[in-house]
Design an enzyme around this catalytic site. Structure first.
Site, PDB file in Angstrom:
ATOM      1  CG  ASP A   1      -4.395   4.895  -2.746  1.00 18.44           C
ATOM      2  OD1 ASP A   1      -3.618   4.411  -1.846  1.00 18.44           O
ATOM      3  OD2 ASP A   1      -5.668   4.788  -2.139  1.00 18.44           O
TER       4      ASP A   1
ATOM      5  CG  ASP B   1      -1.989   1.115   1.188  1.00 13.87           C
ATOM      6  OD1 ASP B   1      -2.096   1.777   0.196  1.00 13.87           O
ATOM      7  OD2 ASP B   1      -2.479   1.204   2.255  1.00 13.87           O
TER       8      ASP B   1
END
Length: 469
Positions: free
Chosen positions: A345, A136
């Site tokens: 992201d 992430d």
């Protein structure tokens, strides 16, 4: 709000199918002081990580999208509520590292383990055991579930047992690493007097997911002969939320406890990745180090845009979107509409745009598509859908996202559309919501098959259409 964890899309890294393959890869790449890890999607035929029947539960894509919406809401709240005076500025350039090596590992899709993101396999402890971890770029902290566990979700691998590792160490609440936990997790650490003043962390996320446990150190193994002694991470004892059946999280954001920062003294402050699609036999990669910015030839060279920072979320990676075209025609929107915090992201599936931009994009796209394909009802959060499937739609308008400088993402059909229910395909973009205090997020679906480079040392983000080579 807690750590800005975006609950559904997990970038996971996976080792090659056998130790022998890893050793062969290492020997081939050792001459270049570089090694690359493959990346795979966590759902669909490309996933090499097959779950046993006890771990398989029905996963509906509509549920994945709805859960991912909570991540978007959390990011929006963090960026627009912390400070109305926060603004994007060019990131400061870091010093030039003396060692220009890199390490690369496989990256895989993660829907098969209940996530819309990607995963990697990392090794931990002595002797080394491998674990399936969500990757992430929107998180700074690394953790995995550990024995003894007070409350743990079902995971694909055996729980990590610290007592079986000869190199495991619990960090004291008086260490500098414990002092930095708050900036990485957005929660103050605590001190467990009953366990030799061990540092206790709480990593909480926007969807109410969380991990609690002890701040720890151990030997990290990314590939044979590629190790990091003293890797700092959380040994989670109480873990609840939407982590699928992954073993934990690997954070790549800009903080000293992230995987990137801990590896940067050895490899340099840069990384790149390529997110694969769910097509059979196609995997991706995560590469960390200055050599990860290299490309095979000039035709696939990265095109860079400045990497920006925002005081409301200094750990995240920002850039500036300046224009969008549909079928070669630029959207007629005010340049000011693009001047919003825009985040790269891997944990968000569908790209979000300001309402004023998305409305015009949607209209332009429908004008072209409706001439060939019948429109269909909305699916989950996707409001622009058509009858048909991706492989039956040969003519789809190209969308280009143009960033400050020379960088752009030229999106073909697989990056523009996404299959919903059978026979329904939707535009893989959505509005970021509120008509005020808007943000934009470049999601992982639009990033698929592009090589994306984060040159943190020189404050720039690059894109290459060379594919997951």
């Amino acid at each position: 709000m807690g750590t800005i964890w975006f609950p559904v899309l997990y970038l996971l890294l996976a080792t090659t199918s056998s130790l022998a393959e890893l050793q062969e890869t290492h020997l081939l790449q050792h001459k270049q002081a570089s090694i690359r890890l493959d990346i795979y999607h966590d759902h669909g035929p490309a996933t090499s990580h097959n779950l046993t029947s006890k771990h398989k539960t029905p996963i509906f894509f509509s549920d994945v999208l709805l859960r991912n919406e909570e991540r978007v809401k959390a990011l929006h709240s963090r960026l627009v509520n912390k400070s109305s005076s926060s603004s994007l500025v060019a990131s400061k350039k870091a010093g030039v590292p003396t060692k220009l090596k890199s390490i690369s590992i496989p990256l895989n899709p993660a829907l098969s383990i209940g996530s819309g993101n990607y995963y990697v396999k990392i090794g931990l402890g002595t002797p080394t055991k491998y674990y399936t971890m969500i990757l992430d770029t929107g998180s700074s902290f690394c953790w995995l579930q550990c024995r003894p566990c007070i409350s743990c979700h079902t995971q694909v691998d055996l729980l990590f047992d610290p007592s079986k590792s000869k190199t495991y160490k619990t960090l004291s609440c008086y260490t500098s690493q414990c002092s930095s936990v708050k900036d990485a997790t957005f929660n103050n650490p605590s001190c467990d007097a009953k366990s030799s003043n061990a540092c206790e962390y709480t990593a909480s996320y926007g969807d109410t997911s969380q991990s609690q446990g002890y701040l720890s150190q151990d030997l990290l193994t990314l590939a044979p002969f590629q190790t990091l002694p003293g890797f700092v991470y959380g040994c989670g004892k109480n873990n609840l939320g939407m982590f699928g059946t992954s073993d934990g999280i690997i954070g790549l954001a800009r903080h000293q406890l992230s995987l990137l920062s801990q590896l940067s003294p050895k490899y340099g402050s840069a990384f790149s990745y390529c997110l694969p699609t769910v097509s059979p036999g196609r995997g991706g990669f995560l590469s960390i180090g200055k050599l990860s910015l290299a490309v095979p030839n000039i035709s696939t060279a990265y095109k860079f845009t400045p990497m920006l920072s925002d005081s409301a979320a200094p750990n995240l990676y920002f850039l500036r979107l300046t224009a969008i075209t549909v079928a070669g025609r630029r959207l007629e929107v005010s340049p000011a509409s693009y001047r919003v915090p825009t985040v790269m992201d891997t944990g968000t599936i569908i790209t979000r745009l300001p309402e004023s931009v998305y409305t015009v994009l949607r209209k332009a796209f429908v004008n072209v598509m409706s001439k060939r394909y019948a429109q269909a009802p909305a699916y989950s959060i996707l409001d622009t859908c058509f009858k048909g499937s991706l492989h039956n739609m040969p003519v789809v308008p190209e969308i280009q996202m143009i960033f400050r400088g020379a960088a752009n993402l030229t999106l073909k059909t697989p990056n523009v559309l996404i299959d919903g229910v059978k026979g329904i395909t939707c535009l893989a973009f959505a509005s970021s919501g509120s008509t005020t205090n808007q943000i934009a997020i470049i999601g992982n679906h639009q990033q698929q098959t592009f090589s994306v480079a984060y040159d943190v040392s020189n404050s720039r983000i690059g894109f290459s259409a060379g594919g997951c080579r």
